[in-house]
Design a protein around this motif. Structure first.
Motif, PDB file in Angstrom:
ATOM      1  N   GLY A 168      40.968 -16.845 125.375  1.00  0.00           N
ATOM      2  CA  GLY A 168      41.245 -17.957 124.470  1.00  0.00           C
ATOM      3  C   GLY A 168      40.502 -19.237 124.786  1.00  0.00           C
ATOM      4  N   GLY A 169      39.577 -19.171 125.725  1.00  0.00           N
ATOM      5  CA  GLY A 169      38.799 -20.348 126.098  1.00  0.00           C
ATOM      6  C   GLY A 169      37.315 -20.069 126.013  1.00  0.00           C
ATOM      7  N   LEU A 170      36.523 -20.993 126.545  1.00  0.00           N
ATOM      8  CA  LEU A 170      35.075 -20.862 126.528  1.00  0.00           C
ATOM      9  C   LEU A 170      34.540 -20.885 127.955  1.00  0.00           C
ATOM     10  CD1 LEU A 170      34.191 -23.369 123.640  1.00  0.00           C
ATOM     11  CD2 LEU A 170      34.262 -20.869 123.499  1.00  0.00           C
ATOM     12  N   THR A 171      33.417 -20.209 128.146  1.00  0.00           N
ATOM     13  CA  THR A 171      32.739 -20.212 129.439  1.00  0.00           C
ATOM     14  C   THR A 171      31.249 -20.266 129.197  1.00  0.00           C
ATOM     15  OG1 THR A 171      32.572 -19.067 131.565  1.00  0.00           O
ATOM     16  CG2 THR A 171      32.547 -17.695 129.591  1.00  0.00           C
ATOM     17  N   ALA A 172      30.473 -20.630 130.190  1.00  0.00           N
ATOM     18  CA  ALA A 172      29.022 -20.708 130.046  1.00  0.00           C
ATOM     19  C   ALA A 172      28.453 -19.344 129.664  1.00  0.00           C
ATOM     20  CB  ALA A 172      28.387 -21.199 131.338  1.00  0.00           C
ATOM     21  N   ALA A 173      27.540 -19.320 128.690  1.00  0.00           N
ATOM     22  CA  ALA A 173      26.941 -18.060 128.253  1.00  0.00           C
ATOM     23  C   ALA A 173      26.163 -17.403 129.389  1.00  0.00           C
ATOM     24  CB  ALA A 173      26.026 -18.312 127.050  1.00  0.00           C
ATOM     25  N   VAL A 174      25.501 -18.205 130.185  1.00  0.00           N
ATOM     26  CA  VAL A 174      24.802 -17.719 131.380  1.00  0.00           C
ATOM     27  C   VAL A 174      25.333 -18.522 132.558  1.00  0.00           C
ATOM     28  CG1 VAL A 174      22.581 -17.317 132.504  1.00  0.00           C
ATOM     29  CG2 VAL A 174      22.751 -17.212 130.004  1.00  0.00           C
ATOM     30  N   GLY A 175      26.304 -17.952 133.243  1.00  0.00           N
ATOM     31  CA  GLY A 175      26.971 -18.682 134.320  1.00  0.00           C
ATOM     32  C   GLY A 175      26.192 -18.629 135.619  1.00  0.00           C
ATOM     33  N   PRO A 176      26.193 -19.711 136.383  1.00  0.00           N
ATOM     34  CA  PRO A 176      25.537 -19.702 137.698  1.00  0.00           C
ATOM     35  C   PRO A 176      26.273 -18.793 138.668  1.00  0.00           C
ATOM     36  CG  PRO A 176      26.797 -21.721 137.390  1.00  0.00           C
ATOM     37  CD  PRO A 176      26.842 -20.993 136.087  1.00  0.00           C
ATOM     38  N   ILE A 177      25.562 -18.276 139.665  1.00  0.00           N
ATOM     39  CA  ILE A 177      26.134 -17.367 140.645  1.00  0.00           C
ATOM     40  C   ILE A 177      25.982 -17.962 142.045  1.00  0.00           C
ATOM     41  CG2 ILE A 177      26.001 -15.062 141.679  1.00  0.00           C
ATOM     42  CD1 ILE A 177      24.818 -14.053 139.021  1.00  0.00           C
ATOM     43  N   ASP A 178      27.092 -18.158 142.711  1.00  0.00           N
ATOM     44  CA  ASP A 178      27.086 -18.518 144.133  1.00  0.00           C
ATOM     45  C   ASP A 178      28.267 -17.799 144.751  1.00  0.00           C
ATOM     46  OD1 ASP A 178      26.888 -19.517 146.639  1.00  0.00           O
ATOM     47  OD2 ASP A 178      27.073 -21.622 146.112  1.00  0.00           O
ATOM     48  N   PHE A 179      28.037 -16.553 145.158  1.00  0.00           N
ATOM     49  CA  PHE A 179      29.122 -15.673 145.562  1.00  0.00           C
ATOM     50  C   PHE A 179      29.902 -16.220 146.748  1.00  0.00           C
ATOM     51  CE2 PHE A 179      30.850 -11.862 147.702  1.00  0.00           C
ATOM     52  CZ  PHE A 179      31.568 -11.327 146.648  1.00  0.00           C
ATOM     53  N   ALA A 180      29.185 -16.718 147.766  1.00  0.00           N
ATOM     54  CA  ALA A 180      29.900 -17.133 148.985  1.00  0.00           C
ATOM     55  C   ALA A 180      29.373 -18.417 149.612  1.00  0.00           C
ATOM     56  CB  ALA A 180      29.857 -16.008 150.025  1.00  0.00           C
ATOM     57  N   GLY A 181      28.469 -19.144 148.924  1.00  0.00           N
ATOM     58  CA  GLY A 181      28.125 -20.442 149.473  1.00  0.00           C
ATOM     59  C   GLY A 181      26.665 -20.780 149.645  1.00  0.00           C
ATOM     60  N   GLY A 182      25.771 -20.249 148.827  1.00  0.00           N
ATOM     61  CA  GLY A 182      24.368 -20.619 148.931  1.00  0.00           C
ATOM     62  C   GLY A 182      24.156 -22.097 148.687  1.00  0.00           C
ATOM     63  N   THR A 183      24.796 -22.633 147.659  1.00  0.00           N
ATOM     64  CA  THR A 183      24.692 -24.065 147.374  1.00  0.00           C
ATOM     65  C   THR A 183      25.716 -24.855 148.174  1.00  0.00           C
ATOM     66  OG1 THR A 183      26.106 -23.666 145.444  1.00  0.00           O
ATOM     67  CG2 THR A 183      23.745 -23.858 145.039  1.00  0.00           C
ATOM     68  N   LEU A 369      18.967 -16.726 133.579  1.00  0.00           N
ATOM     69  CA  LEU A 369      19.700 -16.860 134.834  1.00  0.00           C
ATOM     70  C   LEU A 369      18.838 -17.550 135.883  1.00  0.00           C
ATOM     71  CD1 LEU A 369      22.181 -16.326 136.563  1.00  0.00           C
ATOM     72  CD2 LEU A 369      21.236 -14.064 137.108  1.00  0.00           C
ATOM     73  N   LEU A 370      17.547 -17.226 135.912  1.00  0.00           N
ATOM     74  CA  LEU A 370      16.645 -17.874 136.866  1.00  0.00           C
ATOM     75  C   LEU A 370      16.605 -19.384 136.633  1.00  0.00           C
ATOM     76  CD1 LEU A 370      14.589 -17.577 139.150  1.00  0.00           C
ATOM     77  CD2 LEU A 370      12.813 -17.243 137.408  1.00  0.00           C
ATOM     78  N   VAL A 371      16.541 -19.789 135.376  1.00  0.00           N
ATOM     79  CA  VAL A 371      16.547 -21.221 135.048  1.00  0.00           C
ATOM     80  C   VAL A 371      17.834 -21.871 135.536  1.00  0.00           C
ATOM     81  CG1 VAL A 371      16.663 -22.893 133.147  1.00  0.00           C
ATOM     82  CG2 VAL A 371      14.957 -21.060 133.099  1.00  0.00           C
ATOM     83  N   VAL A 372      18.954 -21.217 135.256  1.00  0.00           N
ATOM     84  CA  VAL A 372      20.250 -21.771 135.665  1.00  0.00           C
ATOM     85  C   VAL A 372      20.318 -21.907 137.184  1.00  0.00           C
ATOM     86  CG1 VAL A 372      22.726 -21.258 135.823  1.00  0.00           C
ATOM     87  CG2 VAL A 372      21.532 -21.025 133.640  1.00  0.00           C
ATOM     88  N   GLN A 373      19.870 -20.889 137.905  1.00  0.00           N
ATOM     89  CA  GLN A 373      19.928 -20.934 139.367  1.00  0.00           C
ATOM     90  C   GLN A 373      19.057 -22.054 139.935  1.00  0.00           C
ATOM     91  OE1 GLN A 373      22.817 -18.723 139.454  1.00  0.00           O
ATOM     92  NE2 GLN A 373      21.968 -18.767 141.509  1.00  0.00           N
ATOM     93  N   ILE A 374      17.895 -22.256 139.334  1.00  0.00           N
ATOM     94  CA  ILE A 374      17.011 -23.335 139.790  1.00  0.00           C
ATOM     95  C   ILE A 374      17.643 -24.688 139.528  1.00  0.00           C
ATOM     96  CG2 ILE A 374      14.804 -24.483 139.390  1.00  0.00           C
ATOM     97  CD1 ILE A 374      13.599 -21.706 138.859  1.00  0.00           C
ATOM     98  N   VAL A 375      18.216 -24.862 138.350  1.00  0.00           N
ATOM     99  CA  VAL A 375      18.854 -26.133 137.991  1.00  0.00           C
ATOM    100  C   VAL A 375      20.011 -26.437 138.933  1.00  0.00           C
ATOM    101  CG1 VAL A 375      20.252 -27.304 136.230  1.00  0.00           C
ATOM    102  CG2 VAL A 375      18.146 -26.103 135.582  1.00  0.00           C
ATOM    103  N   ILE A 376      20.822 -25.423 139.216  1.00  0.00           N
ATOM    104  CA  ILE A 376      21.965 -25.612 140.104  1.00  0.00           C
ATOM    105  C   ILE A 376      21.494 -25.988 141.506  1.00  0.00           C
ATOM    106  CG2 ILE A 376      23.921 -24.446 141.197  1.00  0.00           C
ATOM    107  CD1 ILE A 376      24.226 -25.148 138.167  1.00  0.00           C
ATOM    108  N   ALA A 377      20.457 -25.304 141.983  1.00  0.00           N
ATOM    109  CA  ALA A 377      19.933 -25.592 143.323  1.00  0.00           C
ATOM    110  C   ALA A 377      19.392 -27.013 143.417  1.00  0.00           C
ATOM    111  CB  ALA A 377      18.844 -24.582 143.680  1.00  0.00           C
ATOM    112  N   VAL A 378      18.634 -27.429 142.403  1.00  0.00           N
ATOM    113  CA  VAL A 378      18.064 -28.784 142.407  1.00  0.00           C
ATOM    114  C   VAL A 378      19.171 -29.828 142.326  1.00  0.00           C
ATOM    115  CG1 VAL A 378      16.637 -30.412 141.105  1.00  0.00           C
ATOM    116  CG2 VAL A 378      15.843 -28.064 141.464  1.00  0.00           C
ATOM    117  N   ALA A 379      20.165 -29.579 141.480  1.00  0.00           N
ATOM    118  CA  ALA A 379      21.290 -30.520 141.359  1.00  0.00           C
ATOM    119  C   ALA A 379      22.012 -30.669 142.696  1.00  0.00           C
ATOM    120  CB  ALA A 379      22.260 -30.040 140.282  1.00  0.00           C
ATOM    121  N   ALA A 380      22.207 -29.556 143.399  1.00  0.00           N
ATOM    122  CA  ALA A 380      22.866 -29.610 144.702  1.00  0.00           C
ATOM    123  C   ALA A 380      22.019 -30.383 145.708  1.00  0.00           C
ATOM    124  CB  ALA A 380      23.134 -28.188 145.210  1.00  0.00           C
TER     125      ALA A 380
END
Length: 430
Positions: A168-183, A369-380
């Protein structure tokens, strides 16, 4: 989950052995005390406001949660509704036990970069400020539903839009992945280390003296215990004894083994020798790189990811001499470089199973997904750099550097009035 938490807690004393062995004889106790001091300080702070800032429901612009909402674990202990649901189901206080160990090890990782030259009291003050300004907010942003998560108001959703989450809610179409703490853990700690070494400056003899590890057996023992504890770190992040945990365990072993071989090969080609220090450092590089990807790649992908991490980190540790920054125990070369690689490599190797988006090697749309991962890494990176500089400035009036004479004589005696070895044995070790 309690077993996994205990394994992760073991990682900080293991890190003390690893860093202590890499240090010179006259600074080994201080190096180990920086890790142990972190355990004491963060172990208290996390229960007071760290859990609330990381996982509270009252988010402030997706950056951090209200530190007073669950201050002192208010509403967590004994609350019948406080159960974690998902892959596992257990009382929320068990999740507190698991997450506090992550906060402790992240702060302790930074200490290796500034070995042998920093006042112990200033380090503890910085640890408390930094974990509040950098770690807790980033944990909230990535794992607490904040700006760098799957949230419909996060950066990933802003880039590629949202989809129905089935509840019943919304989530990112391409969600970032950080399973245990890369960022949250490794990019965070690695970037903080880089900023600190630039602001604090070099050791007195940097560039003129060869700083050699005083005890390689301690380094090897520390690396072995880190590898052992890391199974709690990665497999425990599946939040239950299940298939995802099994995959994370296998991937952690595969990537770590491959990274050790990659580092040794790079050493052999470059220097003509494969060293024990290289083997231990390669182990850590592989552990770091697989951390964000442990639950989303195939074991064959983990081997490739780990091998590349070992080579990249082996090459990166030499950059401090080329660019003149004194990263004493190679925190930047290992944790920042391998953490960045592991986070970005998810965009290549993610299989698309376990409800994650696939990477380039598994889908034509994997570039998203590659774009999302790069953006997340740079933001961190940017966030941590700014917060670390602020934390350094807040602690500056306390005085960061020990006296030059004390640094020359040895920080152990100056800061702790102790020596690691009796004179009769120190000559043998030297």
């Amino acid at each position: 989950m309690l077993m996994a938490a205990s394994l992760v807690l073991l990682m900080t004393p293991a890190l003390a052995l690893f860093y202590g062995g890499m240090s010179r004889q006259k600074s080994v106790l201080n190096m180990m005390m920086m890790s142990f001091g972190t355990m004491g300080l963060i172990g208290v702070i996390y229960l007071l406001w760290g859990w609330s800032m990381s996982y509270g429901s009252q988010s402030v612009a997706g950056l951090f949660a209200n530190p007073f909402e669950m201050f002192g674990l208010s509403g967590v202990i004994g609350d019948a509704s406080g159960w974690v649901q998902g892959l596992g189901a257990y009382p929320q206080v068990v999740d507190v036990a698991f997450q506090v160990t992550f906060a402790i090890i992240t702060v302790a990782l930074i200490s290796g970069a500034i070995a042998e030259r920093v006042r112990f009291g200033t380090w503890l003050a910085f640890a408390g400020v930094w974990v509040t300004l950098a770690y807790f907010p980033l944990a909230h942003m990535v794992w607490g539903g904040g700006l760098l998560s799957h949230s419909d108001s996060g950066l990933a959703a802003m880039i590629f839009g949202t989809v129905d989450d089935g509840e019943g809610g919304l989530t990112a179409a391409v969600g970032p992945i950080d399973f245990a703490g890369g960022t949250v853990v490794h990019i965070n700690a690695g970037m903080a280390a880089l900023v600190l070494v630039l602001l604090i400056g070099k050791r007195l003899d940097f560039g003129r003296t060869a700083f050699r590890p005083h005890s390689l057996p301690l380094v090897m023992l520390g690396a072995a215990l880190l590898w052992f504890g890391w199974f709690g770190f990665n497999a425990g992040s599946a939040f239950g004894a299940n298939g995802t945990a099994g995959l994370a365990w296998v991937n952690t072993t595969a990537a770590t083994a491959a990274a050790m071989l990659g580092w040794l090969l790079a050493e052999r080609i470059r220097d003509g020798h494969a060293t024990s220090l290289g083997a231990a450092s390669g182990v850590v590089a592989g552990l770091v790189a697989i951390t964000p990807a442990a639950g989303s790649v195939h074991p064959l992908g983990a081997i490739a990811l780990g091998a590349i991490a070992g080579v990249l980190s082996a090459l990166a540790v030499g950059l401090k001499h080329r660019f003149g920054y004194d990263d004493a125990l190679d925190v930047v070369g290992v944790h920042l470089v391998a953490g960045l690689w592991g986070t970005i490599a998810i965009g290549l190797f993610a299989t698309g199973t376990f409800d994650t988006a696939p990477g380039i090697f598994y889908s034509g749309d994997g570039w998203k997904l590659l774009v999302v991962q790069i953006v997340i890494a740079v933001a961190a990176l940017v966030f941590t750099a700014v917060m670390t500089a602020i934390a350094w400035a807040i602690c500056r009036p306390l005085g960061w550097r020990i006296d030059k004479a004390d640094e020359q004589a040895g920080i152990d005696g100056a800061q702790h009035a102790e020596t690691a070895y009796e004179p009769s044995t120190s000559a043998l070790i030297r």
